[in-house]
Design a protein around this motif. Structure first.
Motif, PDB file in Angstrom:
ATOM      1  N   GLY A 114     -25.858  16.853 -23.751  1.00 53.88           N
ATOM      2  CA  GLY A 114     -25.497  16.779 -22.342  1.00 53.88           C
ATOM      3  C   GLY A 114     -25.743  18.024 -21.529  1.00 53.88           C
ATOM      4  N   LEU A 115     -26.652  18.908 -21.970  1.00 55.76           N
ATOM      5  CA  LEU A 115     -26.918  20.130 -21.213  1.00 55.76           C
ATOM      6  C   LEU A 115     -27.475  19.773 -19.838  1.00 55.76           C
ATOM      7  CD1 LEU A 115     -26.926  23.266 -21.393  1.00 55.76           C
ATOM      8  CD2 LEU A 115     -29.352  23.086 -21.972  1.00 55.76           C
ATOM      9  N   LYS A 116     -26.896  20.380 -18.813  1.00 53.98           N
ATOM     10  CA  LYS A 116     -27.291  20.102 -17.425  1.00 53.98           C
ATOM     11  C   LYS A 116     -27.943  21.333 -16.807  1.00 53.98           C
ATOM     12  CE  LYS A 116     -23.624  16.693 -16.623  1.00 53.98           C
ATOM     13  NZ  LYS A 116     -23.224  16.641 -18.058  1.00 53.98           N
ATOM     14  N   ARG A 118     -25.448  27.338 -19.352  1.00 50.76           N
ATOM     15  CA  ARG A 118     -25.910  28.510 -20.100  1.00 50.76           C
ATOM     16  C   ARG A 118     -25.712  28.344 -21.605  1.00 50.76           C
ATOM     17  NH1 ARG A 118     -22.521  29.499 -16.075  1.00 50.76           N
ATOM     18  NH2 ARG A 118     -23.342  30.428 -14.149  1.00 50.76           N
ATOM     19  N   VAL A 119     -26.736  28.789 -22.344  1.00 52.01           N
ATOM     20  CA  VAL A 119     -26.729  28.675 -23.805  1.00 52.01           C
ATOM     21  C   VAL A 119     -27.153  30.012 -24.400  1.00 52.01           C
ATOM     22  CG1 VAL A 119     -27.723  27.486 -25.801  1.00 52.01           C
ATOM     23  CG2 VAL A 119     -27.276  26.216 -23.684  1.00 52.01           C
ATOM     24  N   VAL A 169     -33.828  24.970 -23.937  1.00 54.09           N
ATOM     25  CA  VAL A 169     -32.800  25.087 -22.909  1.00 54.09           C
ATOM     26  C   VAL A 169     -33.439  25.031 -21.526  1.00 54.09           C
ATOM     27  CG1 VAL A 169     -30.987  26.592 -21.970  1.00 54.09           C
ATOM     28  CG2 VAL A 169     -31.328  26.420 -24.455  1.00 54.09           C
ATOM     29  N   ARG A 170     -34.551  25.694 -21.389  1.00 52.94           N
ATOM     30  CA  ARG A 170     -35.267  25.705 -20.109  1.00 52.94           C
ATOM     31  C   ARG A 170     -35.824  24.325 -19.764  1.00 52.94           C
ATOM     32  NH1 ARG A 170     -34.136  28.688 -16.574  1.00 52.94           N
ATOM     33  NH2 ARG A 170     -36.240  28.785 -15.716  1.00 52.94           N
ATOM     34  N   TYR A 171     -36.257  23.567 -20.764  1.00 53.04           N
ATOM     35  CA  TYR A 171     -36.749  22.202 -20.516  1.00 53.04           C
ATOM     36  C   TYR A 171     -35.694  21.366 -19.794  1.00 53.04           C
ATOM     37  CZ  TYR A 171     -40.314  23.147 -24.141  1.00 53.04           C
ATOM     38  OH  TYR A 171     -41.341  23.677 -24.894  1.00 53.04           O
ATOM     39  N   VAL A 220     -30.987  30.603 -20.444  1.00 48.79           N
ATOM     40  CA  VAL A 220     -30.919  31.196 -21.777  1.00 48.79           C
ATOM     41  C   VAL A 220     -30.311  32.594 -21.674  1.00 48.79           C
ATOM     42  CG1 VAL A 220     -32.225  31.850 -23.817  1.00 48.79           C
ATOM     43  CG2 VAL A 220     -33.012  29.934 -22.425  1.00 48.79           C
ATOM     44  N   TRP A 221     -29.324  32.842 -22.528  1.00 49.80           N
ATOM     45  CA  TRP A 221     -28.744  34.181 -22.656  1.00 49.80           C
ATOM     46  C   TRP A 221     -28.937  34.610 -24.110  1.00 49.80           C
ATOM     47  CZ3 TRP A 221     -25.101  36.826 -19.107  1.00 49.80           C
ATOM     48  CH2 TRP A 221     -25.147  36.286 -17.814  1.00 49.80           C
TER      49      TRP A 221
END
Length: 382
Positions: A69-71, A75-76, A90-92, A97-98
């Motif tokens: 469910g990343l929206k 931040r990950v 994550v960027r997709y 990204v951290w």
């Protein structure tokens, strides 16, 4: 001169060829029974309840963040010492990204650095963590799970390097990479230089039936035939979400099944090779440490040397094709252009300035390894 000796290569034998040929003469080249057979056998191998085969591990990582469910804007945290796909997924999804720093000895994502980063922000600032079993060395996911639970974070284990690796948890139980006991989802790679070669391919594992169904739906265009109604024929299907064509073929699955059967023997051979390197380099060259209670699946054997470029070129001149794993993700132009270049990741950057991966694959012969060792030590000793 011996060689050429690559840093890694596939090991294809007659039984692998026979498995592929048999599938080529069968009824299904894709979307057939071999895919499900591969999924079931892989899930059993790692000890997970569910497995979803995909066309590569990058696709698997993409599906993993979507299933969780990343929206956009969320931040990950991940490691800078990994292939770019661990961050790109994550960027997709439009996330941020951290990066947390690595442990200077294991080269894995540092629990302490991750904890400090999380606690420097208000609760809810981060959504998840993507630790990487770098070079085949398992992350202690029990420790990361305890941290994640405090802050309501999910975990994706990037196990692309580590099928067959495991750690022993605080209960004294063996935790194989990808078994789903501590991570929500794990992702594996079947690229030719990895343990299980399918040409290209990947596997996503989980113990959650909800996530399994979500992954399966997104893998196949978001289409399902589960809601068949009496007034529809066998052609009926529903597209319930905007999914992707991330499927693995039966041809690749047949090869994967044959390769999977040999993975334990391959990991055993990789560890014999690693021990030989360690005995030769002990006290002379730094290499990845092995914490107690862990088995490194050894996709790579990484050392650190002061004149890395010099050694790289010297080995190449002697037909030994070493590799560098990896350029820190935050220093790549794409990430620097979105302001990921101004972070303090000194351990990762120091590691990169010295790291080089020596040949590591089951087919490496004793004579070839001795040649690599002698050339490496010869260069170091001047």
């Amino acid at each position: 001169m011996m060689g050429p000796i690559p840093y890694g290569r596939q090991n294809i034998e007659q039984d692998d060829i026979d498995a592929v040929v048999k599938t080529l003469t069968a009824d299904f080249l894709t979307q057939g029974p071999k895919v499900k057979e591969f999924e079931d056998k892989f899930a059993e191998y790692v000890g997970a309840k569910f497995a979803v085969a995909v066309n590569n591990a990058t696709s698997g990582l993409h599906l993993a963040v979507l299933a969780l469910g990343l929206k956009p804007g969320e931040r990950v945290i991940t490691t800078p010492i990994t292939f770019a796909a661990s961050a790109n997924c994550v960027r997709y999804a439009g996330g941020e990204v951290w990066f947390a720093d690595i442990d200077p000895d294991t080269y894995l994502l540092s629990l302490e650095s991750t904890k400090n980063l999380i606690e420097s922000k208000p609760k809810g600032f981060f959504k998840g963590i993507i630790p990487v079993d770098f070079a085949g060395l398992p992350v202690n996911l029990e420790e990361f799970r305890n941290l994640a639970n405090i802050h309501d974070l999910w975990i994706i284990e990037d196990a692309a390097h580590a099928p067959g690796g495991y750690f022993i948890d605080s209960k004294g139980e063996q935790q194989k990479c990808g078994n789903g006991n501590y991570a929500d989802i794990a992702v594996f790679s079947f690229h030719p230089v990895k343990h299980i070669a399918c040409g290209e391919g990947g596997m996503v594992t989980s113990n959650s039936e909800v996530l399994y169904k979500k992954l399966s739906l997104l893998r196949t265009h978001g289409i399902t035939k589960e809601n068949m109604k009496e007034d529809h024929g066998g052609w009926y299907y529903e597209m319930q979400e905007l999914g992707y064509n991330y499927r693995l073929t039966d041809i690749q699955s047949a090869l994967g099944i044959a390769q999977l059967f040999k993975n334990d023997a391959g990991v055993k051979r990789r560890n014999i090779i690693a021990e030989t390197y360690k005995k030769s380099f002990k006290g002379k060259i730094k290499y990845q440490s092995l914490p107690g209670g862990m088995v490194n699946a050894h996709h790579l054997f990484v050392i650190e040397v002061d004149d890395r470029k010099g050694l790289y070129e010297f080995l190449k001149a002697n037909n030994i094709f070493a590799q560098i794993h990896y350029i820190p993700v935050h220093t790549l132009p794409y990430y620097k252009n979105i302001d990921y270049g101004n972070v303090d990741l000194k351990n990762a950057e120091n590691y990169y300035s010295k790291c080089i991966s020596l040949p590591m694959y089951p087919g490496l012969t004793d004579d070839e390894q001795e040649f690599v060792i002698n050339k490496t030590l010869g260069f170091i000793n001047g």
